[in-house]
Scaffold this motif. Structure first.
Motif, PDB file in Angstrom:
ATOM      1  N   MET A   1      25.071  -9.280  73.299  1.00 13.67           N
ATOM      2  CA  MET A   1      24.518  -8.234  74.176  1.00 13.67           C
ATOM      3  C   MET A   1      24.973  -8.480  75.617  1.00 13.67           C
ATOM      4  O   MET A   1      25.860  -7.816  76.097  1.00 13.67           O
ATOM      5  CB  MET A   1      22.999  -8.275  74.099  1.00 13.67           C
ATOM      6  CG  MET A   1      22.365  -6.940  74.289  1.00 13.67           C
ATOM      7  SD  MET A   1      22.575  -5.818  72.898  1.00 13.67           S
ATOM      8  CE  MET A   1      21.254  -4.661  73.255  1.00 13.67           C
TER       9      MET A   1
ATOM     10  N   LYS B   1      29.045  -2.301  80.218  1.00 18.54           N
ATOM     11  CA  LYS B   1      28.367  -2.862  79.053  1.00 18.54           C
ATOM     12  C   LYS B   1      27.321  -1.859  78.546  1.00 18.54           C
ATOM     13  O   LYS B   1      27.057  -1.783  77.361  1.00 18.54           O
ATOM     14  CB  LYS B   1      27.687  -4.174  79.437  1.00 18.54           C
ATOM     15  CG  LYS B   1      27.255  -4.973  78.241  1.00 18.54           C
ATOM     16  CD  LYS B   1      27.478  -6.454  78.475  1.00 18.54           C
ATOM     17  CE  LYS B   1      28.377  -7.053  77.420  1.00 18.54           C
ATOM     18  NZ  LYS B   1      28.682  -8.465  77.637  1.00 18.54           N
TER      19      LYS B   1
ATOM     20  N   PHE C   1      30.053   3.005  73.076  1.00 13.11           N
ATOM     21  CA  PHE C   1      29.576   1.968  72.152  1.00 13.11           C
ATOM     22  C   PHE C   1      30.675   1.500  71.206  1.00 13.11           C
ATOM     23  O   PHE C   1      30.691   0.362  70.768  1.00 13.11           O
ATOM     24  CB  PHE C   1      28.398   2.524  71.357  1.00 13.11           C
ATOM     25  CG  PHE C   1      27.581   1.495  70.635  1.00 13.11           C
ATOM     26  CD1 PHE C   1      26.643   0.733  71.315  1.00 13.11           C
ATOM     27  CD2 PHE C   1      27.732   1.307  69.276  1.00 13.11           C
ATOM     28  CE1 PHE C   1      25.873  -0.208  70.644  1.00 13.11           C
ATOM     29  CE2 PHE C   1      26.965   0.357  68.590  1.00 13.11           C
ATOM     30  CZ  PHE C   1      26.041  -0.394  69.282  1.00 13.11           C
ATOM     31  N   LEU C   2      31.602   2.379  70.893  1.00 10.39           N
ATOM     32  CA  LEU C   2      32.706   2.021  70.004  1.00 10.39           C
ATOM     33  C   LEU C   2      33.977   1.675  70.765  1.00 10.39           C
ATOM     34  O   LEU C   2      35.043   1.528  70.182  1.00 10.39           O
ATOM     35  CB  LEU C   2      32.982   3.158  69.015  1.00 10.39           C
ATOM     36  CG  LEU C   2      31.882   3.462  68.004  1.00 10.39           C
ATOM     37  CD1 LEU C   2      32.326   4.521  67.023  1.00 10.39           C
ATOM     38  CD2 LEU C   2      31.479   2.194  67.248  1.00 10.39           C
TER      39      LEU C   2
ATOM     40  N   LEU D   1      35.755   3.481  72.914  1.00 13.31           N
ATOM     41  CA  LEU D   1      36.706   4.536  73.269  1.00 13.31           C
ATOM     42  C   LEU D   1      36.716   4.686  74.788  1.00 13.31           C
ATOM     43  O   LEU D   1      35.768   4.296  75.479  1.00 13.31           O
ATOM     44  CB  LEU D   1      36.332   5.854  72.601  1.00 13.31           C
ATOM     45  CG  LEU D   1      36.247   5.759  71.076  1.00 13.31           C
ATOM     46  CD1 LEU D   1      35.941   7.110  70.466  1.00 13.31           C
ATOM     47  CD2 LEU D   1      37.536   5.203  70.483  1.00 13.31           C
TER      48      LEU D   1
ATOM     49  N   PRO E   1      31.473   9.133  67.135  1.00 14.64           N
ATOM     50  CA  PRO E   1      30.520   9.363  66.040  1.00 14.64           C
ATOM     51  C   PRO E   1      29.102   8.821  66.279  1.00 14.64           C
ATOM     52  O   PRO E   1      28.147   9.371  65.755  1.00 14.64           O
ATOM     53  CB  PRO E   1      31.168   8.646  64.857  1.00 14.64           C
ATOM     54  CG  PRO E   1      32.618   8.650  65.145  1.00 14.64           C
ATOM     55  CD  PRO E   1      32.732   8.523  66.636  1.00 14.64           C
TER      56      PRO E   1
ATOM     57  N   MET F   1      28.905  -5.179  74.599  1.00 13.79           N
ATOM     58  CA  MET F   1      27.849  -4.796  73.636  1.00 13.79           C
ATOM     59  C   MET F   1      28.197  -5.327  72.239  1.00 13.79           C
ATOM     60  O   MET F   1      27.642  -6.294  71.799  1.00 13.79           O
ATOM     61  CB  MET F   1      27.742  -3.268  73.595  1.00 13.79           C
ATOM     62  CG  MET F   1      26.373  -2.760  73.286  1.00 13.79           C
ATOM     63  SD  MET F   1      25.202  -2.970  74.633  1.00 13.79           S
ATOM     64  CE  MET F   1      23.959  -1.789  74.118  1.00 13.79           C
ATOM     65  N   LEU F   2      29.194  -4.701  71.617  1.00 14.63           N
ATOM     66  CA  LEU F   2      29.706  -5.226  70.350  1.00 14.63           C
ATOM     67  C   LEU F   2      31.039  -5.907  70.616  1.00 14.63           C
ATOM     68  O   LEU F   2      31.731  -5.561  71.574  1.00 14.63           O
ATOM     69  CB  LEU F   2      29.907  -4.089  69.354  1.00 14.63           C
ATOM     70  CG  LEU F   2      28.685  -3.240  68.995  1.00 14.63           C
ATOM     71  CD1 LEU F   2      29.083  -2.112  68.067  1.00 14.63           C
ATOM     72  CD2 LEU F   2      27.584  -4.071  68.367  1.00 14.63           C
TER      73      LEU F   2
ATOM     74  N   LYS G   1      33.845  -3.210  66.774  1.00 12.54           N
ATOM     75  CA  LYS G   1      34.127  -1.807  67.088  1.00 12.54           C
ATOM     76  C   LYS G   1      35.271  -1.278  66.224  1.00 12.54           C
ATOM     77  O   LYS G   1      35.182  -0.183  65.657  1.00 12.54           O
ATOM     78  CB  LYS G   1      34.513  -1.676  68.567  1.00 12.54           C
ATOM     79  CG  LYS G   1      33.364  -1.931  69.526  1.00 12.54           C
ATOM     80  CD  LYS G   1      33.894  -1.978  70.951  1.00 12.54           C
ATOM     81  CE  LYS G   1      32.817  -2.390  71.936  1.00 12.54           C
ATOM     82  NZ  LYS G   1      33.373  -2.701  73.258  1.00 12.54           N
TER      83      LYS G   1
ATOM     84  N   ILE H   1      34.011  -0.722  62.638  1.00 14.61           N
ATOM     85  CA  ILE H   1      33.205   0.491  62.441  1.00 14.61           C
ATOM     86  C   ILE H   1      34.097   1.721  62.402  1.00 14.61           C
ATOM     87  O   ILE H   1      33.994   2.565  61.506  1.00 14.61           O
ATOM     88  CB  ILE H   1      32.156   0.630  63.567  1.00 14.61           C
ATOM     89  CG1 ILE H   1      31.127  -0.496  63.482  1.00 14.61           C
ATOM     90  CG2 ILE H   1      31.459   1.982  63.474  1.00 14.61           C
ATOM     91  CD1 ILE H   1      30.161  -0.554  64.659  1.00 14.61           C
ATOM     92  N   ARG H   2      35.003   1.808  63.370  1.00  7.59           N
ATOM     93  CA  ARG H   2      35.893   2.976  63.413  1.00  7.59           C
ATOM     94  C   ARG H   2      36.760   3.046  62.163  1.00  7.59           C
ATOM     95  O   ARG H   2      36.979   4.123  61.607  1.00  7.59           O
ATOM     96  CB  ARG H   2      36.768   2.914  64.673  1.00  7.59           C
ATOM     97  CG  ARG H   2      35.968   3.155  65.959  1.00  7.59           C
ATOM     98  CD  ARG H   2      36.787   2.802  67.192  1.00  7.59           C
ATOM     99  NE  ARG H   2      37.966   3.625  67.332  1.00  7.59           N
ATOM    100  CZ  ARG H   2      39.108   3.223  67.920  1.00  7.59           C
ATOM    101  NH1 ARG H   2      39.198   2.002  68.408  1.00  7.59           N
ATOM    102  NH2 ARG H   2      40.114   4.041  68.006  1.00  7.59           N
TER     103      ARG H   2
ATOM    104  N   ILE I   1      27.917  -4.319  61.580  1.00  8.82           N
ATOM    105  CA  ILE I   1      27.561  -5.110  62.760  1.00  8.82           C
ATOM    106  C   ILE I   1      27.089  -6.494  62.343  1.00  8.82           C
ATOM    107  O   ILE I   1      27.499  -7.508  62.909  1.00  8.82           O
ATOM    108  CB  ILE I   1      26.454  -4.399  63.574  1.00  8.82           C
ATOM    109  CG1 ILE I   1      26.967  -3.071  64.137  1.00  8.82           C
ATOM    110  CG2 ILE I   1      25.959  -5.291  64.704  1.00  8.82           C
ATOM    111  CD1 ILE I   1      25.933  -2.258  64.880  1.00  8.82           C
TER     112      ILE I   1
ATOM    113  N   ILE J   1      37.311   9.549  66.396  1.00  9.94           N
ATOM    114  CA  ILE J   1      37.300   8.097  66.188  1.00  9.94           C
ATOM    115  C   ILE J   1      38.458   7.473  66.942  1.00  9.94           C
ATOM    116  O   ILE J   1      38.495   6.288  67.189  1.00  9.94           O
ATOM    117  CB  ILE J   1      37.490   7.739  64.693  1.00  9.94           C
ATOM    118  CG1 ILE J   1      36.636   8.642  63.821  1.00  9.94           C
ATOM    119  CG2 ILE J   1      37.108   6.287  64.452  1.00  9.94           C
ATOM    120  CD1 ILE J   1      36.824   8.343  62.352  1.00  9.94           C
ATOM    121  N   THR J   2      39.439   8.293  67.275  1.00 11.69           N
ATOM    122  CA  THR J   2      40.656   7.793  67.891  1.00 11.69           C
ATOM    123  C   THR J   2      40.708   8.134  69.377  1.00 11.69           C
ATOM    124  O   THR J   2      39.979   8.996  69.870  1.00 11.69           O
ATOM    125  CB  THR J   2      41.891   8.389  67.179  1.00 11.69           C
ATOM    126  OG1 THR J   2      42.857   8.782  68.136  1.00 11.69           O
ATOM    127  CG2 THR J   2      41.505   9.603  66.371  1.00 11.69           C
ATOM    128  N   LEU J   3      41.551   7.414  70.082  1.00 12.48           N
ATOM    129  CA  LEU J   3      41.712   7.676  71.505  1.00 12.48           C
ATOM    130  C   LEU J   3      42.623   8.874  71.718  1.00 12.48           C
ATOM    131  O   LEU J   3      42.494   9.600  72.701  1.00 12.48           O
ATOM    132  CB  LEU J   3      42.334   6.455  72.194  1.00 12.48           C
ATOM    133  CG  LEU J   3      41.531   5.162  72.112  1.00 12.48           C
ATOM    134  CD1 LEU J   3      42.421   3.960  72.347  1.00 12.48           C
ATOM    135  CD2 LEU J   3      40.402   5.204  73.124  1.00 12.48           C
TER     136      LEU J   3
END
Ligand code: FES
Ligand code: FES
Lengths: 147, 147
Positions: A1, A88, A93-94, A96, A106, B1-2, B7, B10-11, B80, B141-143
Motif C-alpha cells: 500500500m 499512489k 489502479f491498473l 494505465l 475495467p 498500490m499494486l 497490474k 489482472i489486465r 491480487i 485494458i490497453t494504453l
DNA sequence: TTAAAAAAAGATAAAAAGGTCTTTTATTAT
DNA sequence: ATAATAAAAGACCTTTTTATCTTTTTTTAA
C-alpha cells in the motif's frame, strides 16, 4: 500500500506531534528507538520531511525535531505525497497512463469512490487533530505497546 | 498500490477472458504486444497464474492460454492475493504487526471501512462478470486505445 | 517421425527500494 | 574559544522487484 519509508514518516511525525515542542525538541535517536525503526534510514526521512517543511529542526545540543505552527496544520496526505507521490492514490489502479472517468479502466468505478474518499479523509484532518485523537483514545504508534 | 506484476496479471487475465477460449487459445506474445507489457516478464507471470490454477494453458502449436470453467469463476482478489499477498489490503496501513480493531493504529478507523469494502468488491465479482461489463461498456485494458 | 510452435523452467541482469556509514555544518554550554 | 551535541549531506551497500536470456519439454501438423 504505502512504502515503508512513508509508513515510518507518518508514525514519526505523529510521535513528534505528541511528544515534542519548540522547548523540548526530540532527536532521531529517540524516535528510532521508540518506533523501532532503523536509525540511519529514519534520519534520511526526517531530512526529507524537514526540507519539505513538514517538520522543523535545529542542530546542535538541545537540537532536534518539533512542529512549528505551520507544521501542525499539515495533514497525512502531505506526508504521503512527499514520500510516495500522490499518484499512489490518484493514478489508475491498473497502471494505465491516466485515471480518467471519461476513459475508465475495467476497475475504475470499483475503486474510484474509495480513492476519492480516503484522500479526503487524510487531507481534511490535520496532524494535530490526529494527535489529539491519539491522546484521547490511546491509539498506538509503536509495536511495543501491542505485545 | 499494486505491484506492476499484479497490474499486468489482472489486465492479462481480463484480456484472455475477453479474447480466448478453449478452441482459440492466446499466446504470451499477443498479450504482451496488445497490453504493451515486456514479453519475458509477462511469461513468468502467466506461469505463476497457471501454476496457481487461475488460468489454463497447453503447450505446443495451437497452444496458449485460456480460461476453463473454474478459472472463469475466479475473481480479481485471487489474482491480487497470488501476486502481492492479501496483506496488501488486510495488513495495517501503517505497517504495525496486526491490523486489529481492538488495538487500532491512529489511522485504523480512517482506512478500515475502505479496506473491507474494496476487498468485497473484488471478491464478489467474477472475472467473467468483469469481462461481460468490459464488453458491454467498452472499457479499455490497453494504453493504445486511449491515445 | 520429424520439424515447428509454444509454454515451462531456470539462470542472469538491471533498476529501485531499503538500509548503513562517514564526514561536514551548525548550535549551545562550558 | 573550545568541546560536545545533533542535524545535514553524501557516498556506499544489500535486498527485492522488475526484466531478460537460454534451454528444455510438450504438443501438433505435415
Ligand atoms: S482509470 Fe483505472 S482506476 Fe481510473
Ligand atoms: S491497525 Fe493500522 S490499519 Fe488497522
Amino acid at each position: 500500500m504505502l512504502s515503508t519509508g512513508c509508513k515510518y514518516a507518518i508514525r514519526s511525525v505523529l510521535y513528534i506531534a505528541l511528544n515534542a515542542s519548540e522547548e523540548k525538541k526530540i532527536g532521531v535517536k529517540e524516535v528510532s528507538e521508540v518506533l523501532e525503526v532503523p536509525f540511519p534510514f529514519l534520519a534520511k526521512l526526517m531530512q526529507q520531511l524537514t526540507k519539505a517543511k513538514l517538520i522543523s529542526s535545529t542542530k546542535g545540543p538541545k537540537g532536534g525535531f518539533y512542529l512549528n505552527e505551520q507544521d501542525q496544520s499539515r495533514n497525512v496526505l502531505d506526508i504521503i505525497n512527499l514520500m510516495d507521490g500522490i499518484d499512489k492514490f490518484q493514478g489508475c489502479f491498473l497502471g494505465l497512463s491516466k485515471c480518467d472517468p471519461a476513459n475508465p479502466c475495467p476497475v475504475h468505478f470499483t475503486v474510484a469512490p474509495f480513492k476519492e474518499e480516503i484522500m479526503g479523509k487524510f487531507r481534511d484532518k490535520s496532524i494535530m487533530e490526529f494527535a489529539a485523537e491519539i491522546r484521547l483514545t490511546g491509539r498506538h504508534i509503536t509495536l511495543k505497546d501491542i505485545v
